[in-house]
Write an enzyme that holds these catalytic residues in place. Structure first.
Site, PDB file in Angstrom:
ATOM      1  N   HIS A  75       0.831  -1.199   0.000  1.00 58.71           N
ATOM      2  CA  HIS A  75       0.000   0.000   0.000  1.00 58.71           C
ATOM      3  C   HIS A  75       0.869   1.254   0.000  1.00 58.71           C
ATOM      4  CE1 HIS A  75      -4.009  -1.836   1.629  1.00 58.71           C
ATOM      5  NE2 HIS A  75      -3.469  -2.550   0.665  1.00 58.71           N
ATOM      6  N   TYR A 203     -10.316   4.727   6.694  1.00 60.02           N
ATOM      7  CA  TYR A 203     -10.563   5.134   8.079  1.00 60.02           C
ATOM      8  C   TYR A 203     -11.744   6.093   8.053  1.00 60.02           C
ATOM      9  CZ  TYR A 203      -5.872   3.330   9.168  1.00 60.02           C
ATOM     10  OH  TYR A 203      -4.768   2.537   9.333  1.00 60.02           O
ATOM     11  N   PRO A 295      -4.799  -0.379  18.998  1.00 59.51           N
ATOM     12  CA  PRO A 295      -4.588  -0.894  17.647  1.00 59.51           C
ATOM     13  C   PRO A 295      -4.783   0.134  16.555  1.00 59.51           C
ATOM     14  CG  PRO A 295      -6.734  -1.575  18.482  1.00 59.51           C
ATOM     15  CD  PRO A 295      -6.032  -0.901  19.625  1.00 59.51           C
ATOM     16  N   LYS A 299       0.672  -0.432  15.512  1.00 61.29           N
ATOM     17  CA  LYS A 299       2.087  -0.411  15.878  1.00 61.29           C
ATOM     18  C   LYS A 299       2.531  -1.643  16.675  1.00 61.29           C
ATOM     19  CE  LYS A 299       2.853   3.512  13.964  1.00 61.29           C
ATOM     20  NZ  LYS A 299       3.524   3.492  12.651  1.00 61.29           N
ATOM     21  N   TYR A 387       2.994   7.332  10.671  1.00 58.86           N
ATOM     22  CA  TYR A 387       2.204   6.174  10.239  1.00 58.86           C
ATOM     23  C   TYR A 387       3.092   5.063   9.683  1.00 58.86           C
ATOM     24  CZ  TYR A 387      -1.659   3.617   8.039  1.00 58.86           C
ATOM     25  OH  TYR A 387      -2.568   2.653   7.674  1.00 58.86           O
TER      26      TYR A 387
END
Length: 402
Positions: A75, A203, A295, A299, A387
């Protein structure tokens, strides 16, 4: 009682313990891995599936990424959905880094196959592990293997057995300091036999709560819903789950969420937890045994790999030169990155989740943060570096030697 010896006794056959055993063997250091669950349970246990680029590179260097490179989904961005709008976060364009979607259980399968092929002493169904003498120069681990009591004499014990494992609980009260935060919401996670509705993660910030659209393969979707803390799976029949997912994820002009048979569902509490230091005597804690992150930013697995990278290098130095400095500096090397991941995970949780009822001020702050991340190039780049793990890699150790 049968007596065995090894250099490092590893408790827990999750990704951290298995990876450590693999790396130790590459360095010529013997280990034994003990897991209280069955092999089938460990290989089926569904967990996170986002691997940072640095994690993937390290697995490649260790010779463990063949299937990941064949089957993992690369991605270069994801999509925010809020206010009936979609905003793409092009994190590769901003950082030069990609991430891979590859289920943790698939990585565990790869690691178990590699350890089994190497003839490693990897024992499942060992429920009664008891570390002893951790503050001495002669620690040991007692357990029962195939119905036979066994004592394993070792130089060190690596606790890779998760938040609820025996390793951290074997440390005397007061020897470690713990820091914890609990969140007022949980995640209902769903694994479904349904093709993803998009090629990238979504998201979604919605008035009814956060939702996440993820995937494990071109045919299997992983989906999450924000629910109340303490919520029960029994309150969420499949029909209700799909209805709520459509409500929170579908927007005009975008492909509609595909439905399919629900393979698994569970509720996960959100918490932050850190133990300091991450060692006691001859015991070294890694992964979830030492720290838990919400979550939201995915990470957990990446932090476990980062811990193991430092710990394996420290063991190598010790056995090659006799220098214990890197082992003594293990916590100092790991904890700054752990706290950096905690901070970003907490910030991202507040960015995405619906605030508790009546907190209009928090809702306005959330909206302001979303607008900044999606419209300010500087804010977007800072977010992207966190991220993909780049910000954590740049976090300096607190002295000591990594």
């Amino acid at each position: 009682m049968k007596r065995l010896t090894t250099r490092v006794a590893i408790i827990g056959a999750g990704p951290g313990g298995l990876l450590l055993s693999h790396l130790l063997q590459l360095h010529g250091v013997d280990s034994i891995v003990l897991e209280r669950r069955s092999r089938g349970h460990v290989e089926r246990r569904v967990r996170a599936g986002l691997l940072e680029g640095g994690t993937v590179d390290f697995l490649r260097e260790a010779g463990l990424a063949d299937r990941l490179d064949r089957e993992g989904l690369v991605h270069e961005g994801f999509v925010f959905r809020f206010g009936s709008r979609a905003h793409r976060m092009p994190f590769t364009e901003l950082t030069g880094r990609t991430v891979h979607m590859y289920g943790q259980q698939e990585l565990v399968k790869d690691l178990i196959r590699a350890r089994t092929a190497a003839g490693a002493r990897l024992w499942f169904d060992v429920p009664d592990v008891e570390p002893r003498g951790l503050e001495t120069d002669t620690p040991a681990v007692r357990c029962t293997v195939a119905g036979e009591p066994v004592e394993i004499a070792c130089d060190f014990v690596a606790g890779c057995d998760g938040f609820h494992g025996v390793s951290r609980r074997s440390v005397p009260p007061g020897a470690l300091t713990t820091y914890e935060r609990t969140y007022p919401y949980a995640w209902l996670g769903v694994l479904a036999q349904a093709p993803p509705a998009a090629e990238e993660l979504i998201y979604a910030v919605h008035g009814r709560g956060f939702a996440l659209h993820s995937m494990r393969s071109p045919a299997v979707s992983r989906l999450y819903l924000q629910v109340e803390a303490g919520e029960s799976v029994e309150n969420w029949p499949d029909e209700r789950i799909w209805k709520e997912l459509h409500t929170r994820l579908d927007i005009d002009g975008a492909p509609e969420l595909a439905e399919g048979p629900v393979l698994e569902k569970s509720c996960v509490a959100l918490r932050g937890f850190v133990t300091e230091p991450m060692s006691y005597g001859r015991l070294f804690l890694a992964g979830d045994a030492a720290h838990i992150v919400p979550p939201t930013a995915a990470k957990g697995l990446n932090l476990a790999v980062a811990d193991i990278k430092v710990l394996a290098a420290a063991f190598r130095e010790y056995y090659e030169t006799g220098d214990r400095g890197p082992l003594d500096g293990y916590s100092a090397a790991c904890l700054p990155g752990v706290w950096q991941a905690q901070e970003f995970s907490d910030w991202m949780s507040r960015l995405l989740h619906r605030p508790t009822e009546g907190r209009v001020f928090d809702e306005r702050l959330q909206h302001a943060r979303l607008e900044a991340v999606t419209h300010s190039p500087a804010a977007a780049r800072n977010f992207a570096e966190n991220y993909v793990g780049l910000a954590r890699e740049r976090t300096p150790a607190r002295g000591g030697r990594p």
